[in-house]
Design an enzyme around this catalytic site. Structure first.
Site, short mmCIF file in Angstrom:
data_model
loop_
_atom_site.label_atom_id
_atom_site.label_comp_id
_atom_site.label_asym_id
_atom_site.label_seq_id
_atom_site.Cartn_x
_atom_site.Cartn_y
_atom_site.Cartn_z
N GLY A 21 41.75 121.81 0.93
CA GLY A 21 42.13 120.39 0.98
C GLY A 21 42.78 119.93 2.27
N THR A 22 42.40 120.56 3.41
CA THR A 22 43.00 120.07 4.66
C THR A 22 42.44 118.71 5.06
OG1 THR A 22 41.44 121.34 6.00
CG2 THR A 22 43.56 122.38 5.52
N MET B 105 32.36 121.60 -3.39
CA MET B 105 31.31 122.60 -3.24
C MET B 105 30.19 122.47 -4.28
SD MET B 105 32.22 123.99 -0.53
CE MET B 105 31.18 125.44 -0.34
N ASN C 32 30.39 112.25 2.81
CA ASN C 32 30.66 113.69 2.85
C ASN C 32 30.91 114.09 4.29
OD1 ASN C 32 30.80 116.42 1.90
ND2 ASN C 32 28.71 116.75 2.64
N HIS D 10 30.27 117.49 6.68
CA HIS D 10 29.58 118.79 6.68
C HIS D 10 29.82 119.48 8.03
CE1 HIS D 10 26.55 121.80 5.83
NE2 HIS D 10 26.12 121.61 7.05
C1 GRF Z 1 35.51 121.31 5.62
O1 GRF Z 1 35.57 122.02 6.80
C2 GRF Z 1 34.22 120.53 5.50
O2 GRF Z 1 33.45 120.52 6.67
C3 GRF Z 1 33.41 121.24 4.44
O3 GRF Z 1 34.33 121.95 3.66
C4 GRF Z 1 35.51 122.21 4.40
C5 GRF Z 1 36.64 121.92 3.47
O4 GRF Z 1 37.89 122.28 4.00
N1 GRF Z 1 32.64 120.29 3.69
P1 GRF Z 1 39.19 121.67 3.36
O5 GRF Z 1 39.17 121.98 1.87
O6 GRF Z 1 39.19 120.20 3.63
O7 GRF Z 1 40.33 122.38 4.04
#
Ligand code: GRF
Length: 221
Positions: free
Chosen positions: A20-21, A98, A115, A117
């Site tokens: 969740g960053t 995911m 989204n 990616h």
């Molecule tokens: C992100 O780097 C994004 O590109 C991909 O999943 C990752 C999720 O990271 N879809 P976080 O959970 O937001 O830290």
């Protein structure tokens, strides 16, 4: 900085599966009054997702719909999507979610799902992009904000962050750099959408009233 009028802020739901960053970057921008959105709820398919704690700390309602608690995929998707439809947000934000959304849902929320990616789409759709780009010998890598359509990682592109691959890069280092860029481009694209300057019209990205054939690019500085 002009105070945002939160009365006109669009309603959003954020879907997560993990750390969740990106969610945190969005929460921070909202807290700093830089992003005119109301986050109605954060939904997670994973009860262990650290992002749930981030949402709670920010006072955002959370809901866990545990993927592994369902007998089959279809039942999970139905429940997840019913929860979103009940709220009927102006924008669905996928932030490290995911799972794949159903075709029917993507059609129903056409132009209302974003989204991020971790690749310079259309290159490297799917998983494991960091190792794959290093194996490919490409000069650049990055991340892309795009509208979501029924085809995986194939919706109209909006904004990319681009970084030059270093000879010393390993997947971990590269991911760290790309993610720093994600924390800039995702809130930026969401702001464009919230302010009405970003739209998806007839399957194409429209920015400030003009159809763009290529995504905007923010280079690493
Ligand atoms: C992100 O780097 C994004 O590109 C991909 O999943 C990752 C999720 O990271 N879809 P976080 O959970 O937001 O830290």
């Amino acid at each position: 900085m002009k105070e945002l009028d939160t009365g006109s802020a669009i309603s959003t739901i954020i879907l997560i599966s993990g750390y969740g960053t990106n969610l945190q970057a969005i929460l921070d921008e909202v807290a700093n009054n830089h992003l005119p959105i109301r986050i109605i709820s954060v939904l997670s398919d994973n009860p262990q997702a650290h992002g749930i704690r981030r949402a709670k700390n920010a006072g955002i309602p959370t809901k866990i719909i545990n993927y592994h608690g369902f007998k089959n995929k279809a039942a999970f998707h139905l429940t997840m999507e019913e929860n979103i439809k009940k709220i009927d947000p102006d924008l669905v934000i996928l932030a490290g979610y995911m799972r794949i959304l159903s075709e029917e849902f993507c059609r129903q929320f056409k132009g209302k799902i974003l989204n991020i990616h971790p690749s310079l789409l259309p290159k490297f759709r799917g998983l494991n992009t960091y190792q794959r780009v290093l194996d490919s010998g490409d000069e650049f890598h990055g991340s892309t904000v795009h509208f979501v359509t029924a085809e995986l990682d194939s919706g109209p592109l909006v904004l990319q962050y681009r970084t030059k691959i270093q000879t010393t890069d390993d997947p971990k280092q590269l991911r760290k750099r790309v993610q720093l860029g994600e924390y800039q481009i995702y809130p930026m694209a969401i702001r464009w959408f919230a302010e009405g300057s970003l739209k998806m019209i007839k399957g194409k990205t429209v920015l400030n009233g003009k159809r763009i054939s290529k995504p905007k690019v923010l280079e690493e500085t």
